[in-house]
Structure formats: C-alpha cells, structure tokens
Design a protein around this motif. Structure first.
Motif, PDB file in Angstrom:
ATOM      1  N   ASP A 163       0.479  -1.506   0.360  1.00  0.00           N
ATOM      2  CA  ASP A 163       0.328   0.048  -0.219  1.00  0.00           C
ATOM      3  C   ASP A 163       1.180   1.355   0.072  1.00  0.00           C
ATOM      4  N   TYR A 164       2.092   1.330   0.961  1.00  0.00           N
ATOM      5  CA  TYR A 164       2.133   2.758   0.816  1.00  0.00           C
ATOM      6  C   TYR A 164       3.826   2.828  -0.034  1.00  0.00           C
ATOM      7  N   THR A 165       4.283   1.553  -0.534  1.00  0.00           N
ATOM      8  CA  THR A 165       5.483   1.316  -1.713  1.00  0.00           C
ATOM      9  C   THR A 165       4.646   2.357  -2.642  1.00  0.00           C
ATOM     10  N   ILE A 166       2.902   1.283  -3.135  1.00  0.00           N
ATOM     11  CA  ILE A 166       2.253   1.949  -4.163  1.00  0.00           C
ATOM     12  C   ILE A 166       2.040   3.868  -3.958  1.00  0.00           C
ATOM     13  N   ARG A 167       1.591   4.174  -2.671  1.00  0.00           N
ATOM     14  CA  ARG A 167       1.596   5.838  -2.381  1.00  0.00           C
ATOM     15  C   ARG A 167       3.267   6.457  -2.462  1.00  0.00           C
ATOM     16  N   GLU A 168       4.156   6.290  -2.286  1.00  0.00           N
ATOM     17  CA  GLU A 168       5.625   6.725  -2.448  1.00  0.00           C
ATOM     18  C   GLU A 168       5.862   6.718  -3.966  1.00  0.00           C
ATOM     19  N   ALA A 169       4.838   5.216  -4.884  1.00  0.00           N
ATOM     20  CA  ALA A 169       5.589   5.224  -6.195  1.00  0.00           C
ATOM     21  C   ALA A 169       4.521   6.607  -7.393  1.00  0.00           C
ATOM     22  N   LEU A 170       3.587   6.847  -6.583  1.00  0.00           N
ATOM     23  CA  LEU A 170       2.708   7.585  -7.335  1.00  0.00           C
ATOM     24  C   LEU A 170       3.573   9.487  -6.668  1.00  0.00           C
ATOM     25  N   HIS A 171       4.049   9.301  -5.062  1.00  0.00           N
ATOM     26  CA  HIS A 171       4.094  10.417  -5.473  1.00  0.00           C
ATOM     27  C   HIS A 171       5.473  10.753  -5.691  1.00  0.00           C
ATOM     28  N   SER A 172       6.682   9.957  -6.079  1.00  0.00           N
ATOM     29  CA  SER A 172       7.500  10.062  -6.881  1.00  0.00           C
ATOM     30  C   SER A 172       7.332  10.524  -8.147  1.00  0.00           C
ATOM     31  N   VAL A 173       6.645  10.542  -8.544  1.00  0.00           N
ATOM     32  CA  VAL A 173       6.081  10.480 -10.598  1.00  0.00           C
ATOM     33  C   VAL A 173       5.140  11.797 -10.034  1.00  0.00           C
ATOM     34  N   ASP A 174       4.981  12.379  -9.053  1.00  0.00           N
ATOM     35  CA  ASP A 174       4.174  13.729  -8.636  1.00  0.00           C
ATOM     36  C   ASP A 174       2.711  13.476  -8.912  1.00  0.00           C
ATOM     37  N   LEU A 175       2.158  12.632  -8.610  1.00  0.00           N
ATOM     38  CA  LEU A 175       0.618  11.939  -8.619  1.00  0.00           C
ATOM     39  C   LEU A 175       0.106  11.909  -7.415  1.00  0.00           C
ATOM     40  N   PRO A 176      -1.317  12.395  -7.506  1.00  0.00           N
ATOM     41  CA  PRO A 176      -1.910  11.790  -6.276  1.00  0.00           C
ATOM     42  C   PRO A 176      -1.893  10.481  -5.634  1.00  0.00           C
ATOM     43  N   THR A 177      -1.207   9.973  -3.869  1.00  0.00           N
ATOM     44  CA  THR A 177      -0.704   9.191  -3.707  1.00  0.00           C
ATOM     45  C   THR A 177      -2.317   8.054  -3.699  1.00  0.00           C
ATOM     46  N   ASP A 178      -3.414   8.650  -4.084  1.00  0.00           N
ATOM     47  CA  ASP A 178      -4.459   7.638  -3.785  1.00  0.00           C
ATOM     48  C   ASP A 178      -4.886   7.599  -5.413  1.00  0.00           C
ATOM     49  N   ALA A 179      -4.096   7.795  -6.016  1.00  0.00           N
ATOM     50  CA  ALA A 179      -4.398   7.298  -7.381  1.00  0.00           C
ATOM     51  C   ALA A 179      -4.250   6.548  -7.892  1.00  0.00           C
ATOM     52  N   ALA A 180      -3.977   5.088  -7.360  1.00  0.00           N
ATOM     53  CA  ALA A 180      -4.270   3.948  -8.378  1.00  0.00           C
ATOM     54  C   ALA A 180      -5.907   3.457  -7.250  1.00  0.00           C
ATOM     55  N   ASN A 181      -6.173   2.105  -7.851  1.00  0.00           N
ATOM     56  CA  ASN A 181      -6.796   0.897  -7.344  1.00  0.00           C
ATOM     57  C   ASN A 181      -6.702   0.307  -6.082  1.00  0.00           C
ATOM     58  N   GLN A 182      -6.311  -0.185  -5.321  1.00  0.00           N
ATOM     59  CA  GLN A 182      -5.873  -0.948  -4.636  1.00  0.00           C
ATOM     60  C   GLN A 182      -7.044  -2.267  -3.843  1.00  0.00           C
ATOM     61  N   ILE A 183      -6.246  -3.599  -3.901  1.00  0.00           N
ATOM     62  CA  ILE A 183      -7.874  -4.899  -3.702  1.00  0.00           C
ATOM     63  C   ILE A 183      -6.991  -5.784  -3.688  1.00  0.00           C
ATOM     64  N   VAL A 184      -7.749  -5.817  -2.126  1.00  0.00           N
ATOM     65  CA  VAL A 184      -7.051  -7.469  -1.046  1.00  0.00           C
ATOM     66  C   VAL A 184      -7.506  -8.731  -2.116  1.00  0.00           C
ATOM     67  N   VAL A 185      -6.144  -8.944  -1.852  1.00  0.00           N
ATOM     68  CA  VAL A 185      -6.542 -10.925  -3.270  1.00  0.00           C
ATOM     69  C   VAL A 185      -5.111 -11.535  -1.462  1.00  0.00           C
ATOM     70  N   PRO A 186      -5.414 -12.774  -1.369  1.00  0.00           N
ATOM     71  CA  PRO A 186      -4.886 -13.598  -1.451  1.00  0.00           C
ATOM     72  C   PRO A 186      -3.781 -14.180  -1.743  1.00  0.00           C
ATOM     73  N   GLY A 187      -2.413 -14.196  -1.117  1.00  0.00           N
ATOM     74  CA  GLY A 187      -1.050 -14.259  -2.132  1.00  0.00           C
ATOM     75  C   GLY A 187      -1.226 -15.189  -3.049  1.00  0.00           C
ATOM     76  N   PRO A 188      -2.290 -16.397  -3.250  1.00  0.00           N
ATOM     77  CA  PRO A 188      -1.953 -17.811  -3.219  1.00  0.00           C
ATOM     78  C   PRO A 188      -3.199 -17.951  -4.913  1.00  0.00           C
ATOM     79  N   GLN A 189      -3.458 -16.303  -5.292  1.00  0.00           N
ATOM     80  CA  GLN A 189      -4.817 -16.171  -5.845  1.00  0.00           C
ATOM     81  C   GLN A 189      -3.990 -14.385  -6.623  1.00  0.00           C
ATOM     82  N   LEU A 190      -2.938 -14.013  -6.233  1.00  0.00           N
ATOM     83  CA  LEU A 190      -2.142 -13.207  -7.156  1.00  0.00           C
ATOM     84  C   LEU A 190      -2.429 -13.741  -8.954  1.00  0.00           C
TER      85      LEU A 190
END
Length: 327
Positions: free
Chosen positions: A145-172
């Motif tokens: 979650d926070y890596t995505i926020r920091e990634a977006l911040h690094s390119v001057d985009l809003p930190t909530d610009a992506a839609n995160q969906i919770v998925v268990p590891g075995p189903q990724l």
C-alpha cells in the motif's frame, strides 16, 4: 514448534548469534500467526533447533491475511509475536499500541524485492501508468500500500490515484491472468508465489519497491513492550536466535529451501513453491539501521499523521545489549 490449523477469532479492528543459546530464567510459549507460502526467521530458528534448551517454545495458532491482522492479534493478547510492514507497525504505534520492532522480518535489495507485474501485452509500462488502474495487494495499510503511494508521489501524482484490491497471495497470479486486476503486486515475502507465476510465463515487471525505496528493511517482527519488560531474557534470546536464523538462510539457501518445503508440507500448503524462495534480504547479522524506521517516520510526517519529533527510530527498535547496526 507446534501448529494448530485454525484461525484466531480476532477482535474488531483497532488502530493499527549465539553459537549456543543461553537459557532463559523462565519458560515461555510464544504464539504467532503464520504467513502462507513463507517461513518467518523465528520459525526457521525453531526448525533448526536454535530454541532448544532456552525455555522458549513457539506455537503457530493460524494464519494472518496480512501484517495489520497480525498486529491486531498482538495488541489483543491473542499472540506474543506480531509481524508487519514498517509502515503498518508505525501506524499501530501512532494508534496507541506500545510495540517494539524486534528484528527485521525481511529486507528489500537487488536479490529480494516486491515486484509489480502486468500481463505481457498490457499497455502499462511504468509508474506513471498505474494511476486509475487496479492493483492486487495482500492487504491495505502495509508495505505494498505505502510503496504504491510513494511510487505515485515520486512522479508527482496523487498518492491515492491507484485502486488497490486485497487478494490473498495464492490467488495473485489467477486474478491477474483472468484480468480481474490490471496489476498484481508480489510482496518481498511472496517470492515463492512470484516464482511459480513466472514459471508459467506471460508476465512483465513494471517496477519494484527498491526503485522507490532503495535498500531498506521491509518489515519487522514485533513484540509488546510490556512483554519485553516481563521477559527481558526471553526477548533477548528470541531476537538473537531469529537473527542467527536469518544468517543461516543467507549462508545456506538450498538447505533453507528444503526446510521451508518440509514446513509447508506439514502445514498442508504447496511445498513445491519452496524452490522459488530467494531469501530474507536482510543485512548480515539480521540487525536494523535507523533508516529502516526513520524513512517511514518521515513519510508519515509528510502525510500529516505524525508531528515532527513525535516518534524516533531509537525508541522503537529493540536493542537489549546489542545495538542496531550503524548507518
């Protein structure tokens, strides 16, 4: 180490070595929640016999979907050991929990990292393209979650610009290939699932967390401060032997894969994915440096969740007689 294949009924959400180990003066059972597809360093230490004769026993009481759930169980007293991304640990401390970062559970570097994948024919090429896209993550409020926020911040985009969906590891892999999401994020602790997915081909990496964060501890195993005060010698031995196991895994990768495969099989999981384990990614000695904590403190200050000087890394890191590695 004992394993009971059941889930803890968690309460409602709240804010989030030694060659021969010494024996503790008391006998203590440490309960914890496991992570699917992986083995924490304290679990590896138990498998290697590092806690034998110390008075410490471990008990696996179920699985945690992600770090925040593990911290909830720790805060409520359902377990003695928690484990979560550094950002999640700090958020839980901000919320009023008196936690101590005992040892780095994993680190990210050139060998071990969290990687964001798309299908080979996806038009998504880099960080700037993830705005408005759906990303599968294991849980919210933690490392990915926070890596995505920091990634977006690094390119001057809003930190909530992506839609995160919770998925268990075995189903990724499944949700990505079926196009239920645009991007699947495999955390640094999910290299086993990542390796199995890559073997099937057709995936392309667009960035990883080291591109955004650099080399840093990804998360910490956490103890309650009151537990450490009640059991100082147990806590010290627990940290020392877990750090010893981290070194073992780095020095004996093939043997570690065999131990992981055995543990996964005993837990009723897919033992074949152990072959894709890439290690824990931590520094020699298993010790943290202050940047591992301070980086995320600075992020939370920037986001307005902390005041400058409200938290200090030195007050959160477990030290006992051993000091954190120097910067």
């Amino acid at each position: 180490m004992t394993f009971h294949p059941r889930h803890i009924l968690l309460p409602a959400l709240i804010a989030l070595g030694l060659a021969t180990p010494a024996a503790a003066t008391d006998t203590v059972k440490l309960r914890y929640l496991a992570s699917q597809g992986g083995l924490a360093a304290h679990e590896l230490a138990a498998e290697l016999g590092y806690f034998e004769g110390t008075g410490i026993t471990l008990e696996n009481v179920g699985y945690a979907q992600g770090g925040p759930a593990s911290l909830i169980a720790l805060a409520s007293g359902d377990v003695e050991i928690g484990s979560a991304a550094t950002s999640a640990v700090l958020n839980s401390i901000i919320g009023g929990n008196d936690f101590v970062a005992a040892y780095p559970s994993n680190g990210i570097n050139d060998e071990v990292q969290s990687t964001f994948y798309v299908l080979e024919d996806s038009p998504i090429k880099g960080i700037k393209d993830i705005a408005g896209k759906s990303i599968a993550v294991n849980t919210l409020g933690a490392h990915l979650d926070y890596t995505i926020r920091e990634a977006l911040h690094s390119v001057d985009l809003p930190t909530d610009a992506a839609n995160q969906i919770v998925v268990p590891g075995p189903q990724l892999e499944q949700v990505l290939r079926s196009k239920q999401v645009d991007i699947a994020a495999f955390g640094y602790w999910q290299t086993t699932f990542e390796g199995a997915a890559l073997k099937n081909g057709g995936l392309r990496a667009i960035f990883d967390d080291t591109d955004v964060l650099g080399d840093i501890a990804g998360g910490f195993v956490v103890l309650r401060r009151d537990f450490i005060r009640q059991h100082p010698e147990v806590s010290k031995i627990f940290v020392e032997q877990s750090a010893r196991a981290l070194d073992y895994a780095r020095e004996h990768p093939e043997e570690t894969k065999k131990i992981l495969a055995k543990a996964l099989s005993e837990r009723g999981e897919n033992a074949d994915i152990a072959q894709y384990f890439r290690g824990y990614g931590v520094r020699a000695g298993g010790l943290p440096v202050e940047r591992d904590i301070q980086f995320w403190i600075d992020v939370l200050v920037r986001e307005g969740k902390l005041k400058q000087g409200q938290l200090a890394a030195k007050d959160i890191l477990f030290t006992a007689d051993a000091k954190p590695a120097s910067n």
